[in-house]
Each structure stands twice: as C-alpha cells, then as structure tokens.
Write a protein that holds these residues in place. Sequence first.
Motif, PDB file in Angstrom:
ATOM      1  N   GLN A  32      28.261 -12.983 -15.643  1.00  0.00           N
ATOM      2  CA  GLN A  32      27.028 -13.647 -15.229  1.00  0.00           C
ATOM      3  C   GLN A  32      26.035 -12.694 -14.583  1.00  0.00           C
ATOM      4  O   GLN A  32      24.983 -13.126 -14.098  1.00  0.00           O
ATOM      5  N   VAL A  33      26.325 -11.401 -14.592  1.00  0.00           N
ATOM      6  CA  VAL A  33      25.358 -10.427 -14.080  1.00  0.00           C
ATOM      7  C   VAL A  33      24.077 -10.499 -14.900  1.00  0.00           C
ATOM      8  O   VAL A  33      22.970 -10.311 -14.365  1.00  0.00           O
ATOM      9  N   ASN A  34      24.184 -10.783 -16.192  1.00  0.00           N
ATOM     10  CA  ASN A  34      22.986 -10.942 -17.020  1.00  0.00           C
ATOM     11  C   ASN A  34      22.144 -12.112 -16.531  1.00  0.00           C
ATOM     12  O   ASN A  34      20.911 -12.033 -16.456  1.00  0.00           O
ATOM     13  N   ASN A  35      22.822 -13.197 -16.209  1.00  0.00           N
ATOM     14  CA  ASN A  35      22.149 -14.393 -15.717  1.00  0.00           C
ATOM     15  C   ASN A  35      21.446 -14.112 -14.384  1.00  0.00           C
ATOM     16  O   ASN A  35      20.283 -14.469 -14.183  1.00  0.00           O
ATOM     17  N   ARG A  36      22.150 -13.456 -13.487  1.00  0.00           N
ATOM     18  CA  ARG A  36      21.585 -13.188 -12.169  1.00  0.00           C
ATOM     19  C   ARG A  36      20.407 -12.210 -12.251  1.00  0.00           C
ATOM     20  O   ARG A  36      19.398 -12.372 -11.562  1.00  0.00           O
ATOM     21  N   ASP A  37      20.534 -11.188 -13.089  1.00  0.00           N
ATOM     22  CA  ASP A  37      19.437 -10.232 -13.246  1.00  0.00           C
ATOM     23  C   ASP A  37      18.201 -10.900 -13.839  1.00  0.00           C
ATOM     24  O   ASP A  37      17.076 -10.657 -13.393  1.00  0.00           O
ATOM     25  N   MET A  38      18.399 -11.738 -14.850  1.00  0.00           N
ATOM     26  CA  MET A  38      17.267 -12.429 -15.456  1.00  0.00           C
ATOM     27  C   MET A  38      16.601 -13.357 -14.443  1.00  0.00           C
ATOM     28  O   MET A  38      15.367 -13.462 -14.391  1.00  0.00           O
ATOM     29  N   SER A  39      17.405 -14.015 -13.629  1.00  0.00           N
ATOM     30  CA  SER A  39      16.856 -14.923 -12.624  1.00  0.00           C
ATOM     31  C   SER A  39      16.030 -14.169 -11.588  1.00  0.00           C
ATOM     32  O   SER A  39      14.967 -14.640 -11.160  1.00  0.00           O
ATOM     33  N   ILE A  40      16.500 -13.007 -11.179  1.00  0.00           N
ATOM     34  CA  ILE A  40      15.757 -12.197 -10.212  1.00  0.00           C
ATOM     35  C   ILE A  40      14.437 -11.741 -10.809  1.00  0.00           C
ATOM     36  O   ILE A  40      13.388 -11.757 -10.141  1.00  0.00           O
ATOM     37  N   ALA A  41      14.451 -11.355 -12.083  1.00  0.00           N
ATOM     38  CA  ALA A  41      13.216 -10.922 -12.752  1.00  0.00           C
ATOM     39  C   ALA A  41      12.201 -12.059 -12.811  1.00  0.00           C
ATOM     40  O   ALA A  41      11.011 -11.862 -12.543  1.00  0.00           O
ATOM     41  N   VAL A  42      12.660 -13.262 -13.149  1.00  0.00           N
ATOM     42  CA  VAL A  42      11.754 -14.416 -13.219  1.00  0.00           C
ATOM     43  C   VAL A  42      11.270 -14.806 -11.829  1.00  0.00           C
ATOM     44  O   VAL A  42      10.098 -15.166 -11.644  1.00  0.00           O
ATOM     45  N   LEU A  43      12.150 -14.727 -10.846  1.00  0.00           N
ATOM     46  CA  LEU A  43      11.777 -15.085  -9.477  1.00  0.00           C
ATOM     47  C   LEU A  43      10.704 -14.141  -8.943  1.00  0.00           C
ATOM     48  O   LEU A  43       9.756 -14.576  -8.261  1.00  0.00           O
ATOM     49  N   ARG A  44      10.807 -12.871  -9.255  1.00  0.00           N
ATOM     50  CA  ARG A  44       9.768 -11.917  -8.853  1.00  0.00           C
ATOM     51  C   ARG A  44       8.432 -12.257  -9.504  1.00  0.00           C
ATOM     52  O   ARG A  44       7.377 -12.216  -8.864  1.00  0.00           O
ATOM     53  N   ALA A  45       8.487 -12.597 -10.793  1.00  0.00           N
ATOM     54  CA  ALA A  45       7.258 -12.966 -11.490  1.00  0.00           C
ATOM     55  C   ALA A  45       6.671 -14.251 -10.914  1.00  0.00           C
ATOM     56  O   ALA A  45       5.445 -14.389 -10.802  1.00  0.00           O
ATOM     57  N   PHE A  46       7.525 -15.195 -10.546  1.00  0.00           N
ATOM     58  CA  PHE A  46       7.053 -16.466  -9.980  1.00  0.00           C
ATOM     59  C   PHE A  46       6.335 -16.246  -8.652  1.00  0.00           C
ATOM     60  O   PHE A  46       5.271 -16.834  -8.399  1.00  0.00           O
ATOM     61  N   ILE A  47       6.898 -15.411  -7.795  1.00  0.00           N
ATOM     62  CA  ILE A  47       6.280 -15.150  -6.492  1.00  0.00           C
ATOM     63  C   ILE A  47       4.913 -14.498  -6.681  1.00  0.00           C
ATOM     64  O   ILE A  47       3.934 -14.847  -6.004  1.00  0.00           O
ATOM     65  N   SER A  48       4.829 -13.565  -7.615  1.00  0.00           N
ATOM     66  CA  SER A  48       3.551 -12.918  -7.897  1.00  0.00           C
ATOM     67  C   SER A  48       2.539 -13.908  -8.467  1.00  0.00           C
ATOM     68  O   SER A  48       1.374 -13.943  -8.055  1.00  0.00           O
ATOM     69  N   LYS A  49       2.989 -14.739  -9.412  1.00  0.00           N
ATOM     70  CA  LYS A  49       2.103 -15.727 -10.028  1.00  0.00           C
ATOM     71  C   LYS A  49       1.667 -16.764  -8.996  1.00  0.00           C
ATOM     72  O   LYS A  49       0.496 -17.190  -8.982  1.00  0.00           O
ATOM     73  N   TRP A 364      13.056 -30.894 -27.503  1.00  0.00           N
ATOM     74  CA  TRP A 364      11.773 -30.352 -27.062  1.00  0.00           C
ATOM     75  C   TRP A 364      11.215 -29.503 -28.202  1.00  0.00           C
ATOM     76  O   TRP A 364      11.797 -28.480 -28.564  1.00  0.00           O
ATOM     77  N   SER A 365      10.095 -29.906 -28.808  1.00  0.00           N
ATOM     78  CA  SER A 365       9.529 -29.178 -29.941  1.00  0.00           C
ATOM     79  C   SER A 365       8.282 -28.392 -29.579  1.00  0.00           C
ATOM     80  O   SER A 365       7.711 -27.700 -30.425  1.00  0.00           O
ATOM     81  N   ALA A 366       7.838 -28.476 -28.312  1.00  0.00           N
ATOM     82  CA  ALA A 366       6.723 -27.657 -27.835  1.00  0.00           C
ATOM     83  C   ALA A 366       7.249 -26.241 -27.546  1.00  0.00           C
ATOM     84  O   ALA A 366       8.464 -25.999 -27.590  1.00  0.00           O
ATOM     85  N   PRO A 367       6.379 -25.288 -27.263  1.00  0.00           N
ATOM     86  CA  PRO A 367       6.848 -23.926 -26.951  1.00  0.00           C
ATOM     87  C   PRO A 367       7.847 -23.906 -25.797  1.00  0.00           C
ATOM     88  O   PRO A 367       7.713 -24.655 -24.819  1.00  0.00           O
ATOM     89  N   ILE A 368       8.848 -23.050 -25.916  1.00  0.00           N
ATOM     90  CA  ILE A 368       9.877 -22.939 -24.879  1.00  0.00           C
ATOM     91  C   ILE A 368       9.675 -21.696 -24.010  1.00  0.00           C
ATOM     92  O   ILE A 368      10.440 -21.459 -23.081  1.00  0.00           O
ATOM     93  N   HIS A 369       8.663 -20.901 -24.334  1.00  0.00           N
ATOM     94  CA  HIS A 369       8.326 -19.718 -23.523  1.00  0.00           C
ATOM     95  C   HIS A 369       6.830 -19.720 -23.247  1.00  0.00           C
ATOM     96  O   HIS A 369       6.040 -20.260 -24.017  1.00  0.00           O
ATOM     97  N   ASP A 370       6.455 -19.074 -22.156  1.00  0.00           N
ATOM     98  CA  ASP A 370       5.060 -18.737 -21.888  1.00  0.00           C
ATOM     99  C   ASP A 370       4.937 -17.235 -22.125  1.00  0.00           C
ATOM    100  O   ASP A 370       5.449 -16.434 -21.341  1.00  0.00           O
ATOM    101  N   GLN A 371       4.262 -16.851 -23.213  1.00  0.00           N
ATOM    102  CA  GLN A 371       4.240 -15.438 -23.600  1.00  0.00           C
ATOM    103  C   GLN A 371       3.591 -14.557 -22.542  1.00  0.00           C
ATOM    104  O   GLN A 371       3.947 -13.383 -22.406  1.00  0.00           O
ATOM    105  N   GLU A 372       2.658 -15.105 -21.777  1.00  0.00           N
ATOM    106  CA  GLU A 372       2.053 -14.324 -20.688  1.00  0.00           C
ATOM    107  C   GLU A 372       3.098 -14.002 -19.628  1.00  0.00           C
ATOM    108  O   GLU A 372       3.162 -12.867 -19.119  1.00  0.00           O
ATOM    109  N   TRP A 373       3.926 -14.983 -19.319  1.00  0.00           N
ATOM    110  CA  TRP A 373       5.018 -14.752 -18.369  1.00  0.00           C
ATOM    111  C   TRP A 373       6.010 -13.739 -18.923  1.00  0.00           C
ATOM    112  O   TRP A 373       6.460 -12.833 -18.212  1.00  0.00           O
ATOM    113  N   VAL A 374       6.375 -13.899 -20.180  1.00  0.00           N
ATOM    114  CA  VAL A 374       7.369 -13.008 -20.780  1.00  0.00           C
ATOM    115  C   VAL A 374       6.889 -11.559 -20.740  1.00  0.00           C
ATOM    116  O   VAL A 374       7.643 -10.643 -20.374  1.00  0.00           O
TER     117      VAL A 374
END
Length: 589
Positions: A32-49, A364-374
């Motif tokens: 789950q290190v992959n999961n935790r690393d991805m979560s930290i990356a998204v959390l950093r982006a969320f705080i900035s956004k 869910w058939s709408a987009p599952i990612h926000d490309q700006e976030w990615v």
Amino acid sequence: METDLNDYTIIKEGEAEVLMHKKNQVFFNKAQVNNRDMSIAVLRAFISKRKQEHEAMLSKRARSSGKVLEKDVSGTSKEENPTENGEDNGKTNGEHDVTTQDGPKEAAKTAYESARRELKPPRVLEALSASGLRALRYAREVEGIGQVVALDNNPASVEACQRNIKFNGLMSTSKVESHLTDARVHMLSHPKDFDVVDLDPYGAPSIFLDSAVQSVADGGLLMCTATDMAVLCGANGEVCYSKYGSYPLKGKYCHEMALRILLASIESHANRYKRYIVPVLSVQMDFYVRVFVRVYTSASAMKNTPLKLSYVYQCIGCDSFHLQSVGRSLPKNNSVRYLPGVGPIVPQDCTHCGKKYNMGGPIWSAPIHDQEWVTSILSSVKSMKDRYPAYDRICAVLTTISEELPDVPLFLSLHSLSATLKCTSPSAALFRSAVINAKYRVSGSHVNPLGIKTDAPMEIIWDIMRCWVKNHPIKPQSPEHPGSVILSKEPSHQADFSRHVGSLSKAQAKKVARFLPNPEKHWGPKIRAGRTITSKHVSLLGHEAVNGHLNGNHKEAGAEEEEEPQEDIIEGEPDLKRQKTTEDIASTS
C-alpha cells in the motif's frame, strides 16, 4: 507507555517510522506504499488548490466590496455628509470615517486581510487508521496540513497508533490524535467538520460512504479505496448490487467499470443530502481502486446527476458495448428541463454478431479525472522525486492517466477483438493509426496496457478489423461463430493503416515506462490482522512464508510437550498436513 523494542520491527516509509509487533496484531501491507504516496501527492495538490481558490474568492469579494463603497461615497451629497458641513459627528481631529477619502480602499483591504486569516489549515480524518502510518506520513510530509484525526474501533490498533505517534516525536504528537471509536458514529457526529476524509478499509467501503459524504466540508476532499475487486469486477454481481447499487459486467474493462461503480455509489450517497461530487483523480493500481473526489452542496447542481450516469449493454458474443444515459436535459426558456433517458439504444440482438446483450450499471459515465489536477500532481511529484518511496510507480500511473481521453468511458481490448475474429492482432500503433485516419480520437488506458479508448463507434472498429483480416487471412470458422458473422459483412469503411504521427503517445515516443512490474513476489492483499496463517493463504503470502510460519508454530508447541515427528516440509509447496494453530500469526509485512 513502556515499549520493549525487541518485540517490534521498525518500519520506515517516507519520513515516518512505525513499530510493528512481531505478531500480526495490527494490519500492515507494504504494497500500500503506492496508495499512500498517491494520496500524499493529491493532498499536496488539494492544499495548493484550496489556497488558490480562497485567494480568488477574497480578491473577488474585495473588488465587489470596493465597488459598493465607492458607489456609496460618490452618491453622498455635501448636505448629506456631516463632515463637510463642519460637523465632526463626535470625532476628534485625529479621526476620520473609513468611508471618506481613502475609505473604500482601506475598508476593502481590511475586509481582505480579515477574511484571509479565516483560511485555516485543513483538518484530515483517517477513518480506519490501524498502525497510524498513513496519518503520520500526512502529518510529517504534507506542508500546510492541520490536525490529523486517526480513528479505529480495535483497541490493539489504537494502542499501536498511539505508540507510533509517540515514537515519531514532538511534531507527530502535536498534529496527530488517535481515538478508539466507530468511524461512522464519529463522522455522523461531526458534519462538514473535516476538509479531508480518507477511507481505506479492508474490503468494501460501502458501509462508510453515507457518513463520510456528510463529514466532508464543502469543497473538501474525499479519498476512498475499495479492495473487494472480485465483487466489483463481476464475480458476484448480486453482492455488488447490494453494496454499491450497480450491477457489474465481466468485460475486459471491468477494472475501470469498478472505478465508475464506486463513483456512482458515492454520488448516490451524496445526493441524499443535496450534495454532489467532482472527481479529480481515479486510479486502479495493484489489487484495488482508489478515487479522489471533491464534495459540494447544491440542490440545483445535484439535478445533473442522471446525466452523469449510464447503463452498459455488453454483447455476449463480441466485444461490442454501448452506454445508455439514465437521464437527459432540455433547455426551457431560461431554465433546464430534466427528462428520463431515451432508449433502448440497442436492439434485442447485437447488430454485429447476432448475440444477446447483458445489461449492467448504472455507472459513472462522466469524466473520472480532472486533467488540470493530473498535470499539476504529476509536475509536483517529479519536482519532489526523493520524497516518494514509490515514485516510479505513481509517476508511471499519472503519466498514463494524463494521456487518457477524459470523456470516453470504458475501453476496448485489442487482443480481445482479435480473439473474437480468431486472427492475428495488429500492433497497437497500426490500429491506432487506422482509428486516427478515420477521423476519430484514440488513447491508451492506465488500467490495462492493451486497453484502447476511442470515440469511434463499434461499426468503425469492426470495419477496421475486417480490413485487417482481408490482408491477413484466417482459417474458416463455424458460420454461427460471432467472428464469422462479423466477417461475413463487407466493410463500409476502408481502413487506412498508414502510420500516423499520433499513433504513439508522448510518453511512448519518449519511451517513458508506463506499466511497471511488481517490485517483489506476492505483491498484493494480505490477510486480516489477528487471523491464523494456514495453507490456504499460499496465494497471498507465498509457500516459504506459510511453511516457515507453520513450521515455527510446530517447533514452539513441541518445546512444551513431546509430539510425534512430522514430515519435512517440501520446499516450494504448501504444507497441507499441518494443523491450524490458535496463536497469533506472524508479521505479514
């Protein structure tokens, strides 16, 4: 709290260290290190956004406030202004009204500075903390984070979490708090109280979703993991429907469908409280799916939910699938009228091979990612390469996601198309070139290296394959075979297989690794904490771990009382003759 370090193994991940007991009392999975690393990356982006959005809101508010004050000042006559008629209105010579002279600017600046201080560091809730490793990494590695609340209803886990908080020093003790409680009760009793809620349960998150969507603040981030992939991918459709409200299909796209089922379920729970979700990132990695969504409150925006959901018709004979929207909308004067979807979009029998359809969903058939976030997350991860233990893996996943078509649900499998026709498979570059030359878009999928996303209709896809088979003949098949029925029709579109410059993505052209092998054997789910290791766990832990544990337990028991000699354990094979033990299992980390 006294701790004998001889009884523990120190595990370091990122900037956090945890003590894991040599007996499997608290769950931990290295994968789950992959999961935790991805979560930290998204959390950093969320705080900035979040900070950017707050600054934009304050700027807009300051401008509007300034205009109102300016209008008030310019609209005041001399007779109406007591200071210009010699009246001091109770003020001394050193005082002046903020609405005169530089009043508008000063008032706007004061309001701006006052509101600026209102943005507090985000509060994070980890609903199922176990050892507390994830909460500790959040607190130590994510800049600008506020209080991290770690919950668990297992006393051993809470004790381990508190021990690890103390072990990580002053920063952790000031930022992380651990509580023994039911996460659902805690979230329900703290509505809209957390800016970030993280759900990472062992198995299905369905029982936590209702309380989680209520606990997230407006504009907050909900991070949710589901590891019950067998259920979500169609092995037990009725169980999936009972947990998530959607029926899965066993297509090649089943893992992406699992993501979309989870998103549809979260949206359904949010709608009950006049809330809705906006996905920013949805990933399928290793043995689980993980979604990151923002939660908002709006009764009017919630009405768009049926437009984002679709049923899926999957042909049982070929790879053809079609999506049927749950709802539709029509403009009416200055408003919008919402209507049920028009269907069915397919006949009883498949127009390509003549077989029947299975129906699944809604998904869910709408987009599952926000490309700006990615793009932002990927750029941030690359700039802090040394701070992510699983950098290579999450960078590869994010790179592939950044190149996906955002508005195309599900995908085709090139090998599955070829298997239907019993023909050799064209290369991905040739097939993509044919699609692009037919004036349609195409991309890969982060879920499957053989996946192809395209907005081309199935008629064009099968015409391309028919043209391929004409140039690469196959052996005759039974006339009733779906492939024979498809090939019996002449193509209405002549495919052009000439190599197109867009047939390779930028990452492929630069030879950037996108799908990496697992770093070690048995890189997958582990058994629950407290469970006894037996021979049935070979697929999760491996023969050596299972045999070693069973052999160790037998030796411990033999030291107390004499037993008949046991047969030697065969290396590389499960020891099926061993009896189950009742002792706590060894560490599975």
